[in-house]
Design a protein around this motif. Structure first.
Motif, PDB file in Angstrom:
ATOM      1  N   GLU A   1      -9.638  -4.953   7.055  1.00  9.45           N
ATOM      2  CA  GLU A   1      -8.559  -4.175   8.035  1.00  9.45           C
ATOM      3  C   GLU A   1      -8.843  -2.682   8.021  1.00  9.45           C
ATOM      4  OE1 GLU A   1      -6.974  -5.903  10.325  1.00  9.45           O
ATOM      5  OE2 GLU A   1      -7.583  -7.721   9.384  1.00  9.45           O
ATOM      6  N   GLN A   2     -10.110  -2.164   7.108  1.00 12.26           N
ATOM      7  CA  GLN A   2      -9.939  -0.597   7.097  1.00 12.26           C
ATOM      8  C   GLN A   2     -10.063  -0.116   8.263  1.00 12.26           C
ATOM      9  OE1 GLN A   2     -13.058   0.746   4.518  1.00 12.26           O
ATOM     10  NE2 GLN A   2     -11.849   0.485   2.836  1.00 12.26           N
TER      11      GLN A   2
ATOM     12  N   CYS B   1      -3.365   0.362  -3.771  1.00 12.61           N
ATOM     13  CA  CYS B   1      -3.083  -0.878  -3.322  1.00 12.61           C
ATOM     14  C   CYS B   1      -2.795  -1.713  -4.399  1.00 12.61           C
ATOM     15  CB  CYS B   1      -4.386  -1.196  -2.392  1.00 12.61           C
ATOM     16  SG  CYS B   1      -3.987  -2.589  -1.613  1.00 12.61           S
ATOM     17  N   GLU B   2      -1.982  -2.827  -4.273  1.00 14.58           N
ATOM     18  CA  GLU B   2      -1.847  -3.735  -5.384  1.00 14.58           C
ATOM     19  C   GLU B   2      -2.554  -4.791  -5.338  1.00 14.58           C
ATOM     20  OE1 GLU B   2       2.190  -4.910  -4.859  1.00 14.58           O
ATOM     21  OE2 GLU B   2       3.026  -3.081  -5.976  1.00 14.58           O
ATOM     22  N   GLY B   3      -3.370  -5.283  -6.483  1.00  8.97           N
ATOM     23  CA  GLY B   3      -4.089  -6.384  -6.935  1.00  8.97           C
ATOM     24  C   GLY B   3      -4.942  -6.816  -5.698  1.00  8.97           C
ATOM     25  N   ALA B   4      -4.864  -8.382  -5.395  1.00 11.14           N
ATOM     26  CA  ALA B   4      -5.708  -8.997  -4.474  1.00 11.14           C
ATOM     27  C   ALA B   4      -5.720  -8.499  -2.929  1.00 11.14           C
ATOM     28  CB  ALA B   4      -5.445 -10.359  -4.653  1.00 11.14           C
TER      29      ALA B   4
ATOM     30  N   ILE C   1     -11.509   5.360   4.061  1.00 11.24           N
ATOM     31  CA  ILE C   1     -10.409   5.073   3.408  1.00 11.24           C
ATOM     32  C   ILE C   1     -11.038   4.711   1.771  1.00 11.24           C
ATOM     33  CG2 ILE C   1      -8.561   3.326   2.788  1.00 11.24           C
ATOM     34  CD1 ILE C   1      -8.129   3.023   5.683  1.00 11.24           C
ATOM     35  N   GLN C   2     -10.427   5.271   0.833  1.00  6.84           N
ATOM     36  CA  GLN C   2     -10.936   4.797  -0.493  1.00  6.84           C
ATOM     37  C   GLN C   2      -9.587   3.979  -0.903  1.00  6.84           C
ATOM     38  OE1 GLN C   2     -11.383   8.071  -2.983  1.00  6.84           O
ATOM     39  NE2 GLN C   2     -12.089   6.949  -4.764  1.00  6.84           N
ATOM     40  N   ILE C   3      -9.841   3.145  -1.529  1.00  7.78           N
ATOM     41  CA  ILE C   3      -8.765   2.352  -2.033  1.00  7.78           C
ATOM     42  C   ILE C   3      -8.683   2.247  -3.544  1.00  7.78           C
ATOM     43  CG2 ILE C   3      -7.891  -0.176  -2.086  1.00  7.78           C
ATOM     44  CD1 ILE C   3      -9.443  -0.621   0.377  1.00  7.78           C
ATOM     45  N   LEU C   4      -7.729   2.402  -3.963  1.00 12.07           N
ATOM     46  CA  LEU C   4      -7.527   2.690  -5.474  1.00 12.07           C
ATOM     47  C   LEU C   4      -6.653   1.415  -6.096  1.00 12.07           C
ATOM     48  CD1 LEU C   4      -7.025   6.380  -6.208  1.00 12.07           C
ATOM     49  CD2 LEU C   4      -9.110   4.864  -6.605  1.00 12.07           C
TER      50      LEU C   4
ATOM     51  N   THR D   1       0.905  -1.227   0.213  1.00 10.26           N
ATOM     52  CA  THR D   1       0.049   0.004   0.164  1.00 10.26           C
ATOM     53  C   THR D   1       0.951   1.257   0.064  1.00 10.26           C
ATOM     54  OG1 THR D   1       0.084   0.147   2.435  1.00 10.26           O
ATOM     55  CG2 THR D   1      -1.786  -1.126   1.453  1.00 10.26           C
ATOM     56  N   GLU D   2       0.277   2.415  -0.472  1.00 15.58           N
ATOM     57  CA  GLU D   2       0.940   3.560  -0.388  1.00 15.58           C
ATOM     58  C   GLU D   2      -0.205   4.604  -0.270  1.00 15.58           C
ATOM     59  OE1 GLU D   2       4.249   4.988  -3.207  1.00 15.58           O
ATOM     60  OE2 GLU D   2       2.656   4.886  -4.406  1.00 15.58           O
ATOM     61  N   PRO D   3       0.051   5.841   0.605  1.00 17.47           N
ATOM     62  CA  PRO D   3      -0.735   6.802   0.784  1.00 17.47           C
ATOM     63  C   PRO D   3      -0.771   7.785  -0.347  1.00 17.47           C
ATOM     64  CG  PRO D   3       0.768   7.105   2.327  1.00 17.47           C
ATOM     65  CD  PRO D   3       1.135   5.892   1.701  1.00 17.47           C
ATOM     66  N   ASP D   4      -1.860   8.145  -0.938  1.00 17.29           N
ATOM     67  CA  ASP D   4      -1.850   9.117  -2.222  1.00 17.29           C
ATOM     68  C   ASP D   4      -2.294  10.344  -1.559  1.00 17.29           C
ATOM     69  OD1 ASP D   4      -1.905   9.915  -4.872  1.00 17.29           O
ATOM     70  OD2 ASP D   4      -4.036   9.911  -4.922  1.00 17.29           O
ATOM     71  N   ARG D   5      -3.245  10.474  -1.011  1.00 18.81           N
ATOM     72  CA  ARG D   5      -3.585  11.988  -0.334  1.00 18.81           C
ATOM     73  C   ARG D   5      -4.780  11.798   0.601  1.00 18.81           C
ATOM     74  NH1 ARG D   5      -5.041  12.037  -5.621  1.00 18.81           N
ATOM     75  NH2 ARG D   5      -7.274  11.985  -6.070  1.00 18.81           N
ATOM     76  N   ILE D   6      -5.037  12.955   1.575  1.00 17.18           N
ATOM     77  CA  ILE D   6      -6.164  12.875   2.275  1.00 17.18           C
ATOM     78  C   ILE D   6      -7.046  13.978   1.643  1.00 17.18           C
ATOM     79  CG2 ILE D   6      -7.252  13.524   4.540  1.00 17.18           C
ATOM     80  CD1 ILE D   6      -4.596  12.576   5.616  1.00 17.18           C
ATOM     81  N   ARG D   7      -8.279  13.557   1.293  1.00 12.81           N
ATOM     82  CA  ARG D   7      -9.231  14.624   0.802  1.00 12.81           C
ATOM     83  C   ARG D   7     -10.199  15.009   2.029  1.00 12.81           C
ATOM     84  NH1 ARG D   7     -11.213  10.927  -3.101  1.00 12.81           N
ATOM     85  NH2 ARG D   7     -13.152  10.539  -2.151  1.00 12.81           N
TER      86      ARG D   7
END
Length: 182
Positions: free
Chosen positions: A106-107, A95-98, A126-129, A70-76
Motif C-alpha cells: 500500500e506504499q 511498523c509492527e511485525g507482519a 517510504i522506508q519501513i522500519l 504504524t507511526e511516522p518517525d521522520r522525513i529525510r
C-alpha cells in the motif's frame, strides 16, 4: 585642550518599554494538543517534519487499516546543491511485525495520502522500519446506549414530516445521539 564628555550625557542609556502581546484566555477546557502543538514544532522540525500536524493527524492520513500499527518517525530530505530545485523526501515509518508486508503493498496509496495532506509532493518514498509502535489512545467515541420504546416513538414523531429518506436517516441518527447522551 581636549574636552571631556559630561558624565550625565556620556553614560545615559536608552530604555525601551517591552511590549508583551496580550494573551486572552479561552473560556472552557482546551485540548492538550492545541496547547502544546506549537511547542512541539521545533522538535518535529529536527525530525524532518515541517510541523507536528502530521503526527496529530496520522490516523486520518493513513486510515484505520494502518493507524494502529504504524507511526511516522521522520522525513529525510535529500541534500540540496546549488541550482537544485525541490526534491521530495523519504518518510521513515515504524511498523509492527507482519503488517509491514501489507504496508509495502500500500506504499503508493500512503504516499498519495501524505502528499495530499501536505498539498504538494513532499515525499516520493517510504522506508519501513519494523519496530514497536507506541500505543495511542483511540479517538472513537463510546457506543451510544439503546433508546427506550418511548424515546424511539418520540423521535419518529418528530421526523415524520421529512420526505427525503437520507435526511430522515440523518435526523434519526442525530436524534438518537442527542437522546442517548441527554
Amino acid at each position: 585642550m581636549e574636552k571631556k564628555p559630561d558624565n550625565n550625557t556620556a553614560h545615559k542609556t536608552k530604555t525601551t518599554k517591552l511590549a508583551y502581546p496580550k494573551v486572552r484566555a479561552k473560556k472552557g477546557a482546551q485540548r492538550l494538543g492545541e496547547l502544546i502543538g506549537s511547542s512541539l514544532t521545533p522538535l518535529c522540525r529536527k525530525q524532518g517534519f515541517a510541523s507536528s500536524d502530521i503526527l496529530r493527524h496520522w490516523n486520518e492520513i493513513v486510515g484505520p487499516q494502518f493507524a494502529e500499527c504504524t507511526e511516522p518517525d521522520r522525513i529525510r530530505w535529500p541534500r540540496r546543491g546549488e541550482g537544485d530545485g525541490f526534491n521530495p523526501g523519504t518518510l521513515v515509518l515504524h511498523c509492527e511485525g507482519a503488517q509491514s508486508v501489507f504496508l509495502q503493498h500500500e506504499q503508493a496509496s500512503i504516499i498519495q495520502r501524505v502528499n495530499a495532506y501536505f498539498g504538494y509532493p513532499a515525499i516520493d518514498r517510504i522506508q519501513i522500519l519494523q519496530r514497536p509502535v507506541r500505543a495511542r489512545p483511540s479517538n472513537r467515541p463510546e457506543p451510544l446506549r439503546a433508546l427506550t420504546r418511548n424515546e424511539v416513538s418520540q423521535l419518529e414523531h418528530q421526523i415524520e414530516g421529512v420526505e427525503d429518506d437520507k435526511m430522515a436517516a440523518a435526523l434519526r441518527r442525530l436524534g438518537h445521539a442527542v437522546m442517548a447522551k441527554g
